[in-house]
Design an enzyme around this catalytic site. Structure first.
Site, PDB file in Angstrom:
ATOM      1  CB  THR A  12      -0.931   0.006   1.233  1.00 25.61           C
ATOM      2  OG1 THR A  12      -1.906   1.043   1.084  1.00 25.61           O
ATOM      3  CG2 THR A  12      -0.158   0.218   2.521  1.00 25.61           C
ATOM      4  CD  GLU A  13      -0.749   5.378   1.359  1.00 32.29           C
ATOM      5  OE1 GLU A  13      -0.277   6.369   0.766  1.00 32.29           O
ATOM      6  OE2 GLU A  13      -1.975   5.231   1.564  1.00 32.29           O
ATOM      7  CB  VAL A  14       3.835   1.405  -3.750  1.00 34.20           C
ATOM      8  CG1 VAL A  14       4.293   0.640  -2.522  1.00 34.20           C
ATOM      9  CG2 VAL A  14       2.703   0.684  -4.459  1.00 34.20           C
ATOM     10  N   GLY A  15       2.006   4.299  -4.724  1.00 36.16           N
ATOM     11  CA  GLY A  15       1.733   5.177  -5.857  1.00 36.16           C
ATOM     12  C   GLY A  15       0.964   4.536  -6.989  1.00 36.16           C
ATOM     13  CE  LYS A  16      -2.748  -0.145  -5.201  1.00 35.06           C
ATOM     14  NZ  LYS A  16      -2.058   0.180  -3.919  1.00 35.06           N
ATOM     15  CB  THR A  17      -3.953   6.464  -7.410  1.00 32.76           C
ATOM     16  OG1 THR A  17      -4.684   5.514  -6.623  1.00 32.76           O
ATOM     17  CG2 THR A  17      -4.933   7.413  -8.083  1.00 32.76           C
ATOM     18  CG  HIS A  18       1.784   9.486  -9.208  1.00 33.77           C
ATOM     19  ND1 HIS A  18       1.385  10.696  -9.732  1.00 33.77           N
ATOM     20  CD2 HIS A  18       3.143   9.445  -9.359  1.00 33.77           C
ATOM     21  CE1 HIS A  18       2.437  11.363 -10.189  1.00 33.77           C
ATOM     22  NE2 HIS A  18       3.509  10.620  -9.986  1.00 33.77           N
ATOM     23  CE  LYS A  38      -8.469   2.442  -5.189  1.00 36.69           C
ATOM     24  NZ  LYS A  38      -7.052   2.074  -5.084  1.00 36.69           N
ATOM     25  CB  SER A  42     -11.130   1.734   2.582  1.00 35.66           C
ATOM     26  OG  SER A  42      -9.762   1.482   2.371  1.00 35.66           O
ATOM     27  CG  ASP A  55      -6.329   7.019  -4.387  1.00 41.42           C
ATOM     28  OD1 ASP A  55      -5.754   8.117  -4.303  1.00 41.42           O
ATOM     29  OD2 ASP A  55      -6.006   6.030  -3.704  1.00 41.42           O
ATOM     30  CD  GLU A 117      -5.431   2.760  -8.058  1.00 38.17           C
ATOM     31  OE1 GLU A 117      -5.003   2.876  -6.893  1.00 38.17           O
ATOM     32  OE2 GLU A 117      -5.928   3.699  -8.699  1.00 38.17           O
ATOM     33  N   GLY A 118      -6.072  -1.883  -8.286  1.00 42.00           N
ATOM     34  CA  GLY A 118      -6.314  -2.629  -7.070  1.00 42.00           C
ATOM     35  C   GLY A 118      -6.244  -1.764  -5.830  1.00 42.00           C
ATOM     36  N   PRO A 206      10.360   9.538 -11.034  1.00 42.59           N
ATOM     37  CG  PRO A 206      11.168  11.583 -11.812  1.00 42.59           C
ATOM     38  CD  PRO A 206      10.508  10.318 -12.266  1.00 42.59           C
TER      39      PRO A 206
END
Length: 226
Positions: A12-18, A38, A42, A55, A117-118, A206
């Site tokens: 989690t919080e690795v930037g999937k949405t970005h 999506k 949550s 997201d 997106e998961g 980056p």
């Protein structure tokens, strides 16, 4: 039917949405009609229109197709906790077949490319005996892996790639995303991941404090997907 990929993360919080939004923008720049889903989110906020997830709203902004929010994010949960726990608290059941039905609806809207997106990592639970990874299995779609470039990412990425293959799915490509500053030996870690992951590297994103997905789109090469 649209070319469709499931976007998974090493955590989690690795930037999937970005990354998903950047891929949508990148493909739109190449003249493709794009859409995104999506399926479960949550950490949603109550609005006059109902629960909304930031997201999902970003994906809705980045894609070219005009779809109602409920089609982009059919399951919206308020607490910012694991989806299966949030669903229990809300008295809801997370059903993979229902999610797959919504995804197939988007896949048939006329888009050239659909990204699903998961949430969290590959084995995010939906219930006692189901995981979000069951969704791409039911849809039989290839996977794009977002690797959060931080200490421990090699182990997470390799294990996730192995789980994807074990589930009978293709790892179509991966994106190295520097979601945080200050990773030690970034080039050496990238080199190791290139050797170990059995899929093309779609781009290196980056760290960007502003998280501008349009700017990030220029760092991606979607050719292996198309």
């Amino acid at each position: 039917m649209a070319r469709t990929y499931f976007v998974a993360g090493t955590d989690t919080e690795v930037g999937k949405t970005h990354v998903t939004a950047a891929l949508l923008a990148c493909c739109a720049d190449r003249g493709l009609q794009t859409a995104a889903v999506k399926p479960v989110a949550s950490g949603c906020e109550a609005t006059a229109e109902g629960l909304r997830n930031s997201d999902a709203l970003l994906l809705q902004e980045a894609m070219t197709m005009e779809l109602p929010y409920q089609q982009v994010n059919p399951i919206a949960l308020e607490p910012a906790i694991a989806p299966h726990i949030a669903a229990i608290e809300a008295g809801r059941r997370l059903d993979v077949s229902r999610m797959a039905g919504v995804c197939r609806g988007v896949m048939n809207t006329g888009a050239d490319l659909v990204l699903i997106e998961g949430a969290g990592g590959w084995r995010t639970p939906l219930g006692p005996r189901s995981f979000l990874s069951d969704l791409p299995r039911e849809l039989d779609v290839p996977v794009i892996l977002v690797v959060g470039m931080q200490l421990g990412c090699i182990n997470h990425a390799v294990l996730t790639a192995e789980a994807i293959r074990h589930d009978g799915l293709q790892l179509a490509g991966w994106v190295a995303n520097f979601a945080r500053e200050g990773m030690a030996r970034p080039e050496e870690n990238l080199g190791t991941l290139r050797q170990l992951l059995p899929a093309p590297l779609l781009g290196v994103m980056p760290f960007d404090e502003a998280a501008d997905y349009r700017r990030a789109a220029g760092q991606l090469d979607p050719a292996p997907l198309l």
